[in-house]
Scaffold this active site. Structure first.
Site, PDB file in Angstrom:
ATOM      1  N   ASP A 706     -53.910  85.680  12.197  1.00 31.73           N
ATOM      2  CA  ASP A 706     -52.733  84.834  12.079  1.00 31.73           C
ATOM      3  C   ASP A 706     -51.674  85.470  12.991  1.00 31.73           C
ATOM      4  O   ASP A 706     -51.841  86.599  13.472  1.00 31.73           O
ATOM      5  CB  ASP A 706     -52.265  84.742  10.619  1.00 31.73           C
TER       6      ASP A 706
HETATM    7  C1  BGC Z   1     -49.164  80.447  10.042  1.00 30.62           C
HETATM    8  C2  BGC Z   1     -50.400  79.906  10.701  1.00 30.62           C
HETATM    9  C3  BGC Z   1     -50.029  79.257  11.998  1.00 30.62           C
HETATM   10  C4  BGC Z   1     -49.366  80.306  12.877  1.00 30.62           C
HETATM   11  C5  BGC Z   1     -48.985  79.814  14.245  1.00 30.62           C
HETATM   12  C6  BGC Z   1     -48.355  81.330  10.959  1.00 30.62           C
HETATM   13  O1  BGC Z   1     -47.101  81.576  10.427  1.00 30.62           O
HETATM   14  O2  BGC Z   1     -49.525  81.168   8.884  1.00 30.62           O
HETATM   15  O3  BGC Z   1     -51.053  79.013   9.856  1.00 30.62           O
HETATM   16  O4  BGC Z   1     -51.138  78.690  12.606  1.00 30.62           O
HETATM   17  O5  BGC Z   1     -48.192  80.744  12.229  1.00 30.62           O
HETATM   18  O6  BGC Z   1     -47.929  78.943  14.196  1.00 30.62           O
END
Ligand code: BGC
Length: 938
Positions: A706
């Protein structure tokens, strides 16, 4: 055009259909619905003014051309008419009480202030109208959980008061819940509206879907993907939810209906799988067979017994004998939706249920089969029906002697002792007893050391390109042998957000992110949020889809596949290779703030529908990055909270959906979570990402972190953002996201780990191979080779000129104090735009300095130049014909907090000459947020 593939009208229609399929009708007394033609309705509830198409955060930030809200759809319809006086009252209220957006990320309140209802208004409206529609809205989102409070999980006093007034005044009140996931429903019995529907957050076509159901053009066929219990404290997870240090998953495999059907049937208001229709169905068992090898085959005959056409969902559950392991009283092992059945029409549906789906995981070895899926000896009952509670016995079979169905290896087991729930039958029902959850006996670090991969020795550049691997001229191993250690380290660093190397405004870029890597013919792939459509933070528009819970409640694989084949075209149109979604974590608790993106409390439903979505995307060679792998059950402190969970619950509940998506859906991209499970950050868990995912399930795709995630070396050891070596060792192939892979802007430990032996070159090479194999399947790889398919040609015409201009960005890196923009490349003719993609290696304040003059223009000429930073207009500078001498113009830009941004020059008139343009860093912003280590509380 003949054979047109991209058809926005069909996309809209499919999204509308999908959103309608997910709508769940919970109550429909006195045949309140559907509305007859000509029905006069009064629409109440403040949410009529702000339809929630999705939640907030990364999963909701899709910029759209339009949104059809519920009120807008009703107002436009010729089937019903809406009461304008009531609407006017809400318009006035909202002008005085505008929508509260909150300030910044994750700050939007979950609800908006409800309008107190004036008795006279309601009375008058009830005389003028035949029925009332009351809309209740809630948003949801990342980084914040739902709370057992008014305005979140509970209705507010104002909502209750208004709803009571309306229900009292009208003969027919229909309550629509425009919410992300289930909320408290105690008020239904108390206030007793005639009809209640969960309409969820239905994407940009959501209002039309609601209209279709209310007017009976679509007969509702959605079913609850979660159990609705009377009270939040009835859910076994509530007691162990929301700690900011540790979550003991004491309820173990007894999540959702598995718990309620075993221990607490009485507390259920609406069971899992429940949903009404405007017609009624009969479901009969039409054949049952158990085969020792293949498992159960059961046939169901569904008949429409009512007066209007409709669809029904058939659900198959197993009740395994309690045995030594203990079993939930019901486990979903099959479901299917019928076609539209006319009155009296029947359809036969056959289910093949392999033994594996009915087996339980013996994590402690109590059955004599440690780390295996087993069918314990005893009687197995199969139930078929339209929800978990009403499903009836369809057949039985017996297992004489406990069988191990599938042998695994102990992996990712807890290191901490804790109690877990076990049902014990006392003659009447099941008592809640607790037993010690088995703890870890195998060390994942030892497994890793014993199984280190081998790699070819570094050869230096032999002139091979990635294409030579595809064409079989060189092996992947020999190709990778050409890459230096530095190249390999750069390859596992994804870049973002909003990298200028990929489509403007998207979350990440990976692959050939340095000049050296791209010199080997490695493309840069782009990925964007997800899951409810494409998020492009520079303002580019895309299509917004219904949310995860809504799509889950459709219980319909076909519509999910079809919808996501259109989504795939939207991705192709915007030249994006992967969508960061679907999100598929289990709804362990109704309080998880991100449930709206996820599907269900049940892993089979989740896994099957996600597989369908993946199949849809794979049709056009793009894919979904299924997330968050695994065990993200709450948002509070999600980077650090340790989820302590038994291996059995992991395998049967939290990993199972992912397993289906890998084995059946052909998943080839996965995102790990931010936080730790059983003491190890998922991104660095060898057991999760290698033992289970790759060795057991046969996965050969990529795993990415993530966005800014930590890693640690062993259970309980502190986590840090710089510990990327632990991630690569586990086969988390991509660390997302870095500003510059080449310069190691995140300051990771990879080179140091290589030198000191904490990481081997072969492990890096293995992740590089995972990434390259993925890239070979991407559209960007074919584009890099200069190939243009018929589809590409068609899709080229399907973006606006403005969006297209973002594709030819000129890249600029601001590494030191200044960076020049190549003024030769700035198009200065009337109406032209030039876009620079700027990367600042540090977060900083920046000025743009331009030296310009009017180029041979009459004195009266007005010559505007507009400068946009991302989607913001920073300044329009208007020169006149009298500005004949070179002059300095200095503009302060918006501080570069996110490192990457776009700078667009737009000339509304020609006639300006530019001598030089440069970016000047005026001040650095100190950023310590990704430094240091995080201790785990043990
Ligand atoms: C989220 C993800 C997301 C990523 C990129 C994170 O804060 O948990 O699900 O894909 O950001 O935006």
């Amino acid at each position: 055009m003949a054979n047109k593939v991209w058809d926005l009208e069909k996309f809209k229609q499919t999204a509308r259909e999908a959103a309608a399929e997910g709508i769940v009708l919970l109550k429909n007394d006195k045949n309140a619905l559907p509305f007859a033609k000509g029905t006069k309705i009064a629409v109440f509830g403040r949410s009529q003014m702000n339809y929630y198409k999705s939640g907030t955060g990364s999963g909701g930030m899709v910029n759209v051309d339009y949104v059809v809200g519920i009120y807008e759809a009703l107002e436009k319809s010729e089937h019903v008419s809406v009461n304008k006086n009531v609407r006017k009252a809400y318009e006035k209220f909202v002008s005085e009480n505008p929508f509260d957006h909150g300030v910044g990320w994750a700050a939007e309140p979950w609800f908006q202030k409800e309008m107190p209802l004036d008795d006279e208004l309601v009375k008058k409206a009830s005389k003028e109208s035949d029925a009332a529609v009351f809309i209740i809205g809630r948003t949801a989102g990342e980084d914040q959980d739902n709370k057992n409070e008014q305005g979140s999980f509970l209705l507010t006093d104002e909502e209750i008061a208004s709803l009571k007034k309306v229900c009292k005044a009208f003969d027919r009140t229909i309550v629509l819940l425009n919410v992300g996931n289930i909320i408290d429903m105690k008020w239904v019995n108390e206030i007793n509206p005639e009809a209640v529907l969960y309409v969820w957050q239905g994407g940009q076509e959501g209002g039309n879907a609601v209209l279709d159901v209310l007017c009976g053009d679509v007969n509702p066929s959605g079913k609850l993907s979660d159990t609705i219990a009377a009270d939040i404290y009835d859910y076994p997870s509530t007691e162990f939810f929301g700690s900011d240090t540790r979550n003991y998953q004491v309820e173990d495999v007894y999540v959702g209906y598995r718990y309620f059907e075993t221990f607490d049937k009485e507390s259920v208001l609406y069971p899992f799988g429940f949903g009404l229709s405007y017609t009624s169905f009969g479901i009969e068992t039409d054949g049952f067979k158990y085969d020792k090898k293949d498992g159960v085959k059961v046939d169901a005959l569904v008949t429409n017994k009512g007066d209007v056409p409709g669809k029904e969902v058939v659900q198959v559950y197993v009740e395994a004998p309690q045995g030594i392991l203990g079993k939930p009283a019901r486990v979903l092992c099959g479901f299917a939706k019928t076609d539209v059945l006319k009155p009296s029409e029947s359809q036969k549906i056959s289910f093949d249920i392999p033994k594996y789906w009915m087996a339980s995981y013996d994590d402690g070895g109590v059955t004599g089969n440690k780390s295996a899926y087993v069918l314990e000896d005893g009687d197995y009952k199969i139930f078929v029906g339209s929800d978990v509670r009403s499903a009836e016995l369809a057949g039985e079979f017996s297992i004489a002697k406990t069988e191990a169905v599938y042998q695994c290896e102990e992996a990712y087991a807890p290191v901490q002792a804790f109690d877990r729930l076990l049902p014990v039958f006392d003659g009447n029902g099941y008592l809640k007893v607790f037993e010690d959850a088995p703890t870890r006996t195998l060390d994942p670090n030892k497994k890793r050391k014993d199984r280190l991969p081998k790699a070819e020795k570094y050869t230096g550049d032999k002139g091979y390109k990635l294409k030579d691997v595809e064409e079989g001229k060189v092996t992947m191993e020999k190709f990778i042998a050409q890459l230096s250690d530095e190249d390999l380290c750069a390859m596992v660093r994804g870049e973002g957000m909003c990298s200028p190397k990929v489509t403007a405004g998207i979350a990440g870029a990976f692959g050939g992110v340095t000049d050296k890597l791209s010199g080997f013919g490695i493309p840069v792939a782009g990925c964007s949020d997800g899951p409810s459509g494409i998020r492009m933070d520079c303002g580019t528009h895309a299509f917004s889809l219904p949310n995860g819970t809504c799509l889950a409640c459709s219980f319909n694989e076909e519509i999910n596949e079809r919808l996501f084949s259109y989504e795939a075209l939207d991705l192709r149109r915007h030249r994006i290779d992967a969508l960061l979604g679907p999100g598929m974590n289990i709804h362990r608790s109704p309080l998880n703030g991100r449930n709206f993106e996820y599907f269900s409390e049940d892993p089979l439903l989740t896994g099957k529908l996600v597989s369908a979505q993946l199949r849809g995307m794979h049709k056009y060679d793009v894919t979904g990055v299924i997330k968050h792998f695994a065990g993200n059950t709450q948002e509070l402190n999600r980077h650090n909270v340790n989820n302590i969970v038994s291996e059995r619950a992991l395998r049967e509940i939290y990993l199972k959906g992912f397993e289906i998506a890998v084995r059946e859906g052909g998943a080839r991209a996965i995102m790990s979570t931010y936080g730790p499970v059983n003491g190890i950050w998922t991104a660095s868990s060898y057991d999760l990402l290698t033992t289970i995912l790759r060795n057991e399930w046969g996965y050969d795709g990529i795993v990415m972190t993530d966005w800014w995630a930590m890693g640690n070396d062993e259970a309980g050891a502190p986590g840090s953002y710089q510990n990327v070596s632990s991630q690569v060792r586990a086969q988390n192939d991509l660390n997302m996201v870095n500003t510059s892979a080449e310069l190691n802007s995140g300051g990771d430990d990879l080179m140091d780990a290589l030198e000191k032996g904490r990481l081997s070159r072969a492990e890096l090479a293995r992740s590089a191979a995972n990434i390259l194999r993925f890239l070979l399947k991407t559209p960007v790889y074919r584009h890099m080779l200069g190939e243009e398919s018929e589809l590409d040609k068609e899709l080229k015409g399907a973006v606006s000129a403005d969006e297209a201009s973002l594709k030819d960005t000129i890249k600029v890196i601001l590494a030191d104090t200044e960076a020049s923009l190549d003024v030769e490349k700035i198009k200065i003719e009337k109406g032209s735009s030039t876009v620079f993609g700027v990367t600042c290696l540090q977060k900083c304040f920046i000025d743009l300095e331009l030296v310009m003059k009017a180029d041979n223009q009459p004195d009266v000429a007005q010559l505007p130049l507009s400068i946009f930073q991302d989607k913001e207009l920073v300044k329009t500078i208007t020169l006149t014909g009298m500005d004949k001498e070179w002059k300095n113009y200095r503009i302060t830009l918006i501080p570069a907090f996110m490192n990457n941004f776009f700078l667009k020059f737009y000339f509304a008139q020609g006639g300006i000459a530019i001598k030089s343009a440069k970016l000047i860093k005026t001040q650095e912003i100190v950023d310590d947020s990704k430094k240091g280590i995080t201790e785990l509380t043990d």
